[in-house]
Design an enzyme around this catalytic site. Structure first.
Site, short mmCIF file in Angstrom:
data_model
loop_
_atom_site.label_atom_id
_atom_site.label_comp_id
_atom_site.label_asym_id
_atom_site.label_seq_id
_atom_site.Cartn_x
_atom_site.Cartn_y
_atom_site.Cartn_z
N VAL A 277 -22.43 12.64 8.89
CA VAL A 277 -22.24 11.21 9.16
C VAL A 277 -23.43 10.65 9.93
O VAL A 277 -23.96 9.58 9.60
CB VAL A 277 -20.91 10.98 9.94
CG1 VAL A 277 -20.81 9.56 10.44
CG2 VAL A 277 -19.73 11.31 9.04
N SER B 2 -3.75 2.19 17.78
CA SER B 2 -3.63 1.66 16.42
C SER B 2 -2.86 2.62 15.52
O SER B 2 -3.11 3.82 15.53
CB SER B 2 -5.03 1.47 15.82
OG SER B 2 -4.98 1.51 14.42
N ARG C 60 -10.71 -1.19 6.74
CA ARG C 60 -9.93 -1.93 7.75
C ARG C 60 -9.77 -1.13 9.03
O ARG C 60 -9.63 -1.68 10.12
CB ARG C 60 -8.61 -2.42 7.18
CG ARG C 60 -7.66 -1.38 6.65
CD ARG C 60 -6.85 -0.82 7.76
NE ARG C 60 -5.48 -0.56 7.35
CZ ARG C 60 -4.78 0.47 7.78
NH1 ARG C 60 -5.33 1.36 8.58
NH2 ARG C 60 -3.53 0.60 7.41
N LYS D 275 0.87 -1.19 0.00
CA LYS D 275 0.00 0.00 0.00
C LYS D 275 0.90 1.23 0.00
O LYS D 275 1.81 1.34 0.81
CB LYS D 275 -0.91 0.00 1.23
CG LYS D 275 -1.83 1.24 1.26
CD LYS D 275 -3.02 1.07 2.18
CE LYS D 275 -2.69 1.43 3.60
NZ LYS D 275 -3.91 1.58 4.43
N LYS E 40 1.21 13.84 16.75
CA LYS E 40 -0.22 13.60 16.99
C LYS E 40 -0.38 12.89 18.33
O LYS E 40 0.46 12.08 18.71
CB LYS E 40 -0.80 12.71 15.90
CG LYS E 40 -0.81 13.36 14.52
CD LYS E 40 -1.66 12.51 13.60
CE LYS E 40 -1.21 12.56 12.18
NZ LYS E 40 -1.85 11.54 11.37
N1 LIG Z 1 -4.86 3.89 12.80
C1 LIG Z 1 -5.21 3.76 11.55
O1 LIG Z 1 -5.29 2.67 11.04
C2 LIG Z 1 -5.58 4.98 10.75
C3 LIG Z 1 -6.18 4.82 9.50
C4 LIG Z 1 -6.57 5.96 8.78
C5 LIG Z 1 -6.34 7.22 9.30
N2 LIG Z 1 -5.71 7.35 10.50
C6 LIG Z 1 -5.48 8.67 11.09
O2 LIG Z 1 -6.75 9.07 11.61
C7 LIG Z 1 -6.86 10.49 11.54
C8 LIG Z 1 -8.12 10.86 10.80
O3 LIG Z 1 -8.05 10.39 9.46
P1 LIG Z 1 -9.21 10.74 8.41
O4 LIG Z 1 -8.79 10.15 7.12
O5 LIG Z 1 -10.55 10.38 8.96
O6 LIG Z 1 -9.06 12.32 8.36
P2 LIG Z 1 -10.13 13.43 7.94
O7 LIG Z 1 -9.34 14.65 7.66
O8 LIG Z 1 -11.04 12.89 6.89
O9 LIG Z 1 -10.98 13.64 9.28
C9 LIG Z 1 -10.46 14.09 10.49
C10 LIG Z 1 -11.63 14.69 11.27
O10 LIG Z 1 -11.18 14.97 12.61
C11 LIG Z 1 -11.78 16.19 13.02
N3 LIG Z 1 -10.99 16.69 14.14
C12 LIG Z 1 -9.76 17.24 14.13
N4 LIG Z 1 -9.35 17.49 15.39
C13 LIG Z 1 -10.36 17.10 16.21
C14 LIG Z 1 -10.54 17.11 17.62
N5 LIG Z 1 -9.60 17.58 18.43
N6 LIG Z 1 -11.71 16.63 18.12
C15 LIG Z 1 -12.67 16.15 17.29
N7 LIG Z 1 -12.57 16.13 15.94
C16 LIG Z 1 -11.41 16.58 15.41
C17 LIG Z 1 -11.76 17.05 11.77
O11 LIG Z 1 -12.69 18.11 11.84
C18 LIG Z 1 -12.12 16.01 10.70
O12 LIG Z 1 -13.51 15.93 10.48
C19 LIG Z 1 -5.58 10.98 10.85
O13 LIG Z 1 -4.68 11.35 11.87
C20 LIG Z 1 -5.07 9.75 10.11
O14 LIG Z 1 -3.69 9.80 9.89
C21 LIG Z 1 -5.32 6.26 11.23
#
Ligand SMILES: NC(=O)c1ccc[n+]([C@@H]2O[C@H](COP(=O)([O-])OP(=O)(O)OC[C@H]3O[C@@H](n4cnc5c(N)ncnc54)[C@H](O)[C@@H]3O)[C@@H](O)[C@H]2O)c1
Length: 303
Positions: free
Chosen positions: A155, A274, A99, A56, A208
């Site tokens: 959502v 995670s 996932r 990926k 983060k």
């Molecule tokens: N662990 C994993 O497997 C995994 C997988 C995908 C994404 N991620 C991580 O998850 C996070 C979100 O990814 P995404 O693709 O959904 O991003 P995204 O940009 O689509 O959504 C993030 C959301 O979080 C909100 N947000 C920001 N700070 C906030 C806070 N303090 N309180 C509440 N809401 C808040 C934003 O308004 C936004 O709607 C990123 O940090 C990404 O890197 C982790």
């Protein structure tokens, strides 16, 4: 991808992937981060299992939504591991969402209290939506909360669940999932109640954080993969500070495979850290390939 793999199938597939990895049947060389900070980073994530190899190539660019672009984008390449022939090219954002939703809910169901009633998802972006969708598919209606009210409402409206009236109310649910790029901890020291569970999905890179270091040191901690989570997850900060060590943390796959103890008592507060694993992507990619013949409109190209 959404048509090929339902959230229920995703949970099953990801569970099997975690177990196969815990048993050493699937392998996963470490994820490579290619930093392009401050804008974001690229990740190259390989895995091998069930006769297939996967790579990926995916992003995390947290400032992208403000520019009308997704945070997470890229492609997943699946090859036949018996002869190296490429078999499929999949959308990485969709694979990731399926996932990530599956892992968050699977962890909550595995180490959360069996009698947990309420659930909440903090962060209603692409992957927060996927988590909420998975909860709904598993028979729970989570409350959704996002800094951006328009997103939580979108959502909640789409999935038929509620918007939490405040962040505190979302944080108080029995099963909480955080999916944000937050830099300030959503869970302060002492904030998790006895018996409460949080799946921390968002903190998967430097700077983060979704939980305070002291809180991780206080509660029972699970992770997807120690190597990855201790370097790039919320755990990284606690490990660096010397307050959490390897033997304090249990991998989810080991619990699912019956090789390690899960929740020890109803009063234990639990956290799952995670960072997202390539074996989860492989599990979803294989589930999608199973459906290839049933789907209309999948473009066939000579590779
Ligand atoms: N662990 C994993 O497997 C995994 C997988 C995908 C994404 N991620 C991580 O998850 C996070 C979100 O990814 P995404 O693709 O959904 O991003 P995204 O940009 O689509 O959504 C993030 C959301 O979080 C909100 N947000 C920001 N700070 C906030 C806070 N303090 N309180 C509440 N809401 C808040 C934003 O308004 C936004 O709607 C990123 O940090 C990404 O890197 C982790």
């Amino acid at each position: 991808m959404e048509e090929a793999v339902s959230p229920e199938r995703a949970v099953e597939a990801v569970r099997d992937g975690f177990v196969a990895y815990a048993r050493g049947e699937w392998t996963m060389p470490p994820k490579v981060y290619v930093p392009a900070y401050p804008a974001g980073d690229f990740r190259a994530m390989p895995a091998l299992g069930a006769g297939h190899a996967l790579l990926k190539w995916v992003t995390s660019f947290p400032g992208n939504p403000a520019r009308g672009l997704p945070t997470v984008m890229g492609v997943v390449l699946v090859s036949d591991a018996t002869n190296g022939v490429p078999r499929a090219l999949l959308d990485a954002a969709a694979v990731t969402a399926l996932r990530t939703g599956a892992a968050a809910v699977l962890a909550a169901e595995t180490v959360g209290r069996p009698d947990a009633e309420t659930a909440a998802v903090i962060g209603a972006g692409v992957n927060g939506r996927a988590v909420a969708r998975t909860f709904v598919a598993r028979g729970r209606l989570p409350l959704v909360w996002d800094l951006d009210e328009v997103r939580s409402e979108a959502v909640a409206g789409e999935l038929g669940c509620g918007v939490a009236p405040s962040r505190d109310e979302a944080r108080a649910a029995d099963l909480v999932v955080t999916v944000t790029p937050a830099r300030e901890a959503l869970f302060a020291p002492g904030s998790l109640r006895p018996g409460q569970h949080v799946s921390l999905m968002g903190a998967d890179g430097p700077e983060k954080a979704e939980i305070a270091i002291e809180e991780l040191a206080r509660v029972r901690v699970f992770c997807d993969d120690w190597e990855q989570a201790s370097h790039n997850g919320d755990l990284a900060h606690a490990v660096e500070a010397g307050v959490v060590r390897r033997h304090d943390v249990t991998e989810l796959g080991a619990v699912l495979a019956g090789m390690a103890e899960g929740r020890r008592s109803p009063r234990e507060a639990t956290a799952f850290d995670s960072t997202g694993l390539a074996i989860q992507d492989l599990a979803i990619a294989l589930a999608a390939l199973e459906r290839l013949d049933d789907l209309d409109g999948v473009p066939a190209i000579e590779l």
